[in-house]
Design a protein around this motif. Structure first.
Motif, PDB file in Angstrom:
ATOM      1  N   GLN A 182       0.838  -1.196   0.000  1.00 54.95           N
ATOM      2  CA  GLN A 182       0.000   0.000   0.000  1.00 54.95           C
ATOM      3  C   GLN A 182       0.879   1.255   0.000  1.00 54.95           C
ATOM      4  O   GLN A 182       0.584   2.241  -0.673  1.00 54.95           O
ATOM      5  N   ILE A 186       1.423   4.723  -2.397  1.00 47.45           N
ATOM      6  CA  ILE A 186       1.612   6.108  -1.942  1.00 47.45           C
ATOM      7  C   ILE A 186       2.925   6.654  -2.529  1.00 47.45           C
ATOM      8  O   ILE A 186       3.062   7.848  -2.771  1.00 47.45           O
ATOM      9  N   SER A 220      -2.906   1.189  -8.377  1.00 50.46           N
ATOM     10  CA  SER A 220      -3.570   2.442  -8.018  1.00 50.46           C
ATOM     11  C   SER A 220      -4.766   2.681  -8.935  1.00 50.46           C
ATOM     12  O   SER A 220      -4.738   2.298 -10.105  1.00 50.46           O
ATOM     13  N   HIS A 475      -8.273   4.446   1.534  1.00 48.59           N
ATOM     14  CA  HIS A 475      -7.153   5.341   1.228  1.00 48.59           C
ATOM     15  C   HIS A 475      -7.269   6.667   1.977  1.00 48.59           C
ATOM     16  O   HIS A 475      -6.478   7.569   1.769  1.00 48.59           O
ATOM     17  N   LEU A 505      -0.896   7.877   5.175  1.00 50.56           N
ATOM     18  CA  LEU A 505      -2.192   8.100   4.512  1.00 50.56           C
ATOM     19  C   LEU A 505      -2.511   9.589   4.361  1.00 50.56           C
ATOM     20  O   LEU A 505      -3.357   9.973   3.565  1.00 50.56           O
ATOM     21  N   THR A 509      -2.701  10.000  -0.621  1.00 54.67           N
ATOM     22  CA  THR A 509      -2.757   8.573  -0.962  1.00 54.67           C
ATOM     23  C   THR A 509      -3.762   8.336  -2.098  1.00 54.67           C
ATOM     24  O   THR A 509      -4.935   8.682  -1.948  1.00 54.67           O
TER      25      THR A 509
END
Ligand code: ASP
Length: 569
Positions: A182, A186, A220, A475, A505, A509
């Motif tokens: 994750q 980012i 993404s 997100h 986050l 993000t």
């Protein structure tokens, strides 16, 4: 060069099958041609390692063997070099009867010399390579993430690694690269994958390994459908590498529907679905059968089983004589005698053929299964599989044919519940993991009715086996905090465990999502094997022991002291 697979001594002629990764070839030592190496060859034993120089000749027609690729030629030896001897092995690669599994795992290097294992490991390599190439072709980068890290919750215990320089502190081996992947989103790597080892300390079931390999990916800005298309793409490539064609897109079914029709969140679609046949009966008749008329009466149908005799039913009391406090398994045979009209009608409702086995499952009273969503369906679903397993020889739906059109029934199961209630801990726990996004529409139920919140989570299922799970992620920091809260975490706890992530986050993000599939399981299915241990070169036993290297082991006092650890006896 290779191993002596077999030696046959016919006096003036000695035949040796020499073996390497690619198979066996026959070598002939002829006394009349070369007495010295004939003499040397008579000393060869199983699994000696030799080098031979000679002339490749066509075999005589009567010794030619068309069944193996090298069966029409032989090597007439002119030089023989013994590269190494071997003790008499506890079992031979060519043995037709396998030794017990403990023996196979202790002498894994010998076990791996067997054709079947060589084939499985080669297949695994080809499948992994096809997946890598396919994902790279779809624009994904393979990026490594750390093994020595912090806890990443996937519902199991962590394996811990003590730190020497910071006594009393521990790294955790990752249960999955979830948070790192994750964070890679980012970081701007919009398509990531990794064929990666994951570590989970669980009470091992037959089909689990404490370390196992996942095809892990994240992207993404996806809708779930985008993730599914990526997976269908690399599975097509993987199955093709193993000689199988599969059809895409895979069918899709919501979790609720899967439970209703198959009594399972990983339905085996090779068998027909279950049907609620309540309407075939008058309510009073249903009560006479000892089941409640307000809950579904589920008909399980297993095709082509044929008529079962009274004796067969009596011998399988655990399948046909079942009555519990909560439900009844009804015997169709008896029903046909006592309520023939209803029996006829329910056969029609479940599209039964005369050869099909039908069993009915009903709840005893309306409060049965109150505590678990889809409880009756799950009980019936489990019976469906037990009956199918019992009569697999007859219905043949589970047969592995080796045919390229092999019956691979893939399925996407979608819209899983967000939380499950943990009776023991008396709290809600994530059904997938706490980074999964709830449905937008169910957001308002987070506090009031957690059990009804659906997640943007999906599983890919093949023939009743879950191959992988994934989801669209949260997100936004505020929502992530809400989920931690719903899981009973205080703000301080959430910050202590996931502070780095909550902070990340906050820096733009992008929406993202992904999935992870078990490579071992895929390789197992493609190899037609029954256990993950058949496709993992150095697996552990059900007690998480490596019998070859003998791990885990105690360590020295000195080592413990250095780590600041004391073991309680
Ligand atoms: N991390 C998850 C797992 O290992 C997969 C995913 O959500 O991508 O099951």
């Amino acid at each position: 060069m290779g191993w002596v697979n077999r030696r046959r001594d016919l006096g003036n002629l000695i035949f040796v099958d020499i073996r390497d990764r690619s198979g066996v070839s026959q070598v002939v030592f002829n006394k009349e041609r070369n007495a010295a190496i004939h003499e040397k060859a008579s000393g060869l034993r199983n699994e000696y390692v030799i080098a031979v120089v000679g002339m490749v000749k066509l075999r005589d027609a009567n010794t030619s063997n068309k069944n193996i690729p090298t069966g029409e030629v032989e090597l007439v030896a002119e030089e023989l070099r013994l590269l190494n001897e071997s003790k008499q092995p506890p079992f031979l690669p060519g043995d037709t009867v396998l030794p017990n599994e403990e023996m196979r795992l202790k002498y894994r290097y010998l076990d791996l010399r067997r054709d079947a294992m060589q084939h499985n490991i080669e297949l695994r390599h080809k499948v992994a390579l096809a997946i890598r190439q396919n994902l790279s072709g779809q624009g994904f980068f393979e990026i490594e993430t750390p093994f020595m890290t912090r806890s990443t919750p996937e519902g199991a215990r962590d394996y811990l690694v003590p730190s020497r320089v910071q006594p009393g502190s521990f790294y955790a081996l990752p249960q999955s690269p979830q948070l790192f992947k994750q964070i890679l989103m980012i970081s701007g790597f919009d398509k990531y994958f990794q064929i990666v080892r994951c570590f989970r300390d669980e009470d091992l079931r037959a089909d689990r390994q404490p370390e196992f390999t996942q095809i892990d990916l994240e992207m993404s800005y996806p809708q779930p459908e985008h993730v599914w298309a990526v997976v269908e793409g690399f599975l097509t490539a993987a199955f093709k590498a193993a000689g199988h064609e599969i059809k895409t897109p895979f069918p899709r079914m919501s979790y609720d529907e899967a439970i209703r029709l198959y009594g399972s969140d990983k339905p085996d679609m090779r068998l027909p679905e279950m049907t609620d046949v309540r309407e075939a009966f008058a309510a009073a008749d249903i009560e006479k059968l000892g089941v409640n008329a307000a809950l579904p009466l589920l008909a399980i149908r297993i095709p082509k089983v044929g008529k079962l005799s009274r004796k067969e039913r009596d011998e399988n009391k655990e399948l046909f004589g079942v009555q519990t406090a909560e439900f009844n398994l009804l015997d169709m045979d008896r029903l046909e005698k006592s309520m023939p009209d209803a029996a006829e009608q329910l056969k029609g409702m479940s599209s039964a053929h005369p050869d099909d086995l039908i069993a009915l499952v009903g709840a005893k009273h309306s409060s049965a299964f109150k505590t678990s969503v889809g409880g009756l369906g799950k009980v019936a679903g489990a019976y469906r599989l037990r009956l199918a397993d019992k009569y697999r020889e007859r219905h043949k739906a589970f047969e592995r044919t080796g045919d390229p059109r092999h019956d691979f029934r893939f399925l996407w199961v979608t819209d899983f519940p967000m939380f499950e209630y943990d009776e023991e801990g008396k709290s809600w726990v994530p059904a997938h993991h706490p980074f999964t996004s709830p449905h937008e529409k169910d957001m308002n139920k987070l506090e009031s009715d957690p059990g009804a919140v659906r997640a943007l989570a999906y599983d890919v299922v093949l023939n009743g086996t879950e191959l992988g799970s994934g989801s669209i992620r949260i997100h936004r920091q505020d929502i992530q905090k809400k989920i931690f809260h719903a899981l009973g975490m205080t703000e301080d706890e959430a910050r202590a465990r996931f502070g780095f992530f909550l902070e990340a986050l906050e820096y733009g993000t992008p929406p993202h999502g992904g999935i992870a599939l078990g490579l071992d399981r895929i390789a197992m299915i493609l190899a037609g094997a029954d256990s993950l241990r058949e496709v993992i070169p150095f697996p552990k036993t059900a007690r998480a022991v490596d019998l070859m290297v003998d791990a885990p082991t105690p360590v020295s006092e000195a080592q413990l002291k250095e780590l600041g650890i004391q073991v309680k006896k």
